[in-house]
Design an enzyme around this catalytic site. Structure first.
Site, PDB file in Angstrom:
ATOM      1  N   LEU A 128       0.845  -1.179   0.000  1.00  0.00           N
ATOM      2  CA  LEU A 128       0.000   0.000   0.000  1.00  0.00           C
ATOM      3  C   LEU A 128       0.887   1.238   0.000  1.00  0.00           C
ATOM      4  CD1 LEU A 128      -2.817  -1.116   2.452  1.00  0.00           C
ATOM      5  CD2 LEU A 128      -2.822  -1.117  -0.050  1.00  0.00           C
ATOM      6  N   CYS A 129       0.292   2.387  -0.193  1.00  0.00           N
ATOM      7  CA  CYS A 129       1.007   3.646  -0.412  1.00  0.00           C
ATOM      8  C   CYS A 129       2.131   3.897   0.584  1.00  0.00           C
ATOM      9  CB  CYS A 129       0.016   4.797  -0.377  1.00  0.00           C
ATOM     10  SG  CYS A 129       0.794   6.412  -0.481  1.00  0.00           S
ATOM     11  N   VAL A 130       1.860   3.805   1.864  1.00  0.00           N
ATOM     12  CA  VAL A 130       2.868   4.127   2.878  1.00  0.00           C
ATOM     13  C   VAL A 130       4.112   3.266   2.701  1.00  0.00           C
ATOM     14  CG1 VAL A 130       3.353   4.060   5.347  1.00  0.00           C
ATOM     15  CG2 VAL A 130       1.181   4.983   4.544  1.00  0.00           C
ATOM     16  N   LEU A 188       5.988   4.015  -0.662  1.00  0.00           N
ATOM     17  CA  LEU A 188       6.831   5.216  -0.622  1.00  0.00           C
ATOM     18  C   LEU A 188       8.074   5.013   0.234  1.00  0.00           C
ATOM     19  CD1 LEU A 188       4.232   8.117  -0.496  1.00  0.00           C
ATOM     20  CD2 LEU A 188       5.584   7.319  -2.446  1.00  0.00           C
ATOM     21  N   ASP A 215      -1.162  -1.189  -5.856  1.00  0.00           N
ATOM     22  CA  ASP A 215      -2.049  -0.330  -5.071  1.00  0.00           C
ATOM     23  C   ASP A 215      -2.856   0.544  -6.026  1.00  0.00           C
ATOM     24  OD1 ASP A 215      -3.309   1.461  -3.375  1.00  0.00           O
ATOM     25  OD2 ASP A 215      -1.489   2.055  -2.325  1.00  0.00           O
TER      26      ASP A 215
END
Length: 116
Positions: free
Chosen positions: A34-36, A39, A61
């Site tokens: 997922l995004c977190v 990144l 995602d």
């Protein structure tokens, strides 16, 4: 199950958005993240990459098409867009590192460091 033999891992030259041919300098596999976490992985992988490097991010995602351009806007890197020809459940996005990128927190790369 996702196909782990992704074409980027075989060293194929791909075309980034706008028809610009690009062979990635770094491929970040964000499959299943997922995004977190995506990144965090992206920031860690590009930490020592040279300005101008082309980065391709493999992402599943559904928020990646929004999150990656927003992160590039925050940091000053150039978002090149989706890479055509992705296979399976993965999408591939390209970006190019900027020489004058704004630093972000190591533990939260979605937050700029104050004063920069």
């Amino acid at each position: 199950m996702l196909n782990r033999e992704h074409p980027l891992r075989r060293g194929e030259v791909t075309a980034a958005a706008g028809g610009v041919a690009a062979s990635p300098d770094v491929v970040v596999d964000g499959t299943g993240l997922l995004c977190v976490t995506l990144l965090l992985r992206l920031a860690g992988r590009i930490r020592h990459a040279a300005p101008g490097a082309v980065i391709q991010v493999v992402a599943t995602d559904p928020a990646a098409p929004l999150d990656l351009p927003a992160w590039c806007h925050l940091t000053g890197h150039t978002y090149l867009g989706p890479v055509p020809g992705a296979h399976g459940d993965c999408c591939v996005y390209a970006l190019q590192l900027s020489a004058d990128a704004r630093p972000t927190r190591e533990d939260a790369p979605w937050r700029a460091i104050a004063g920069h």
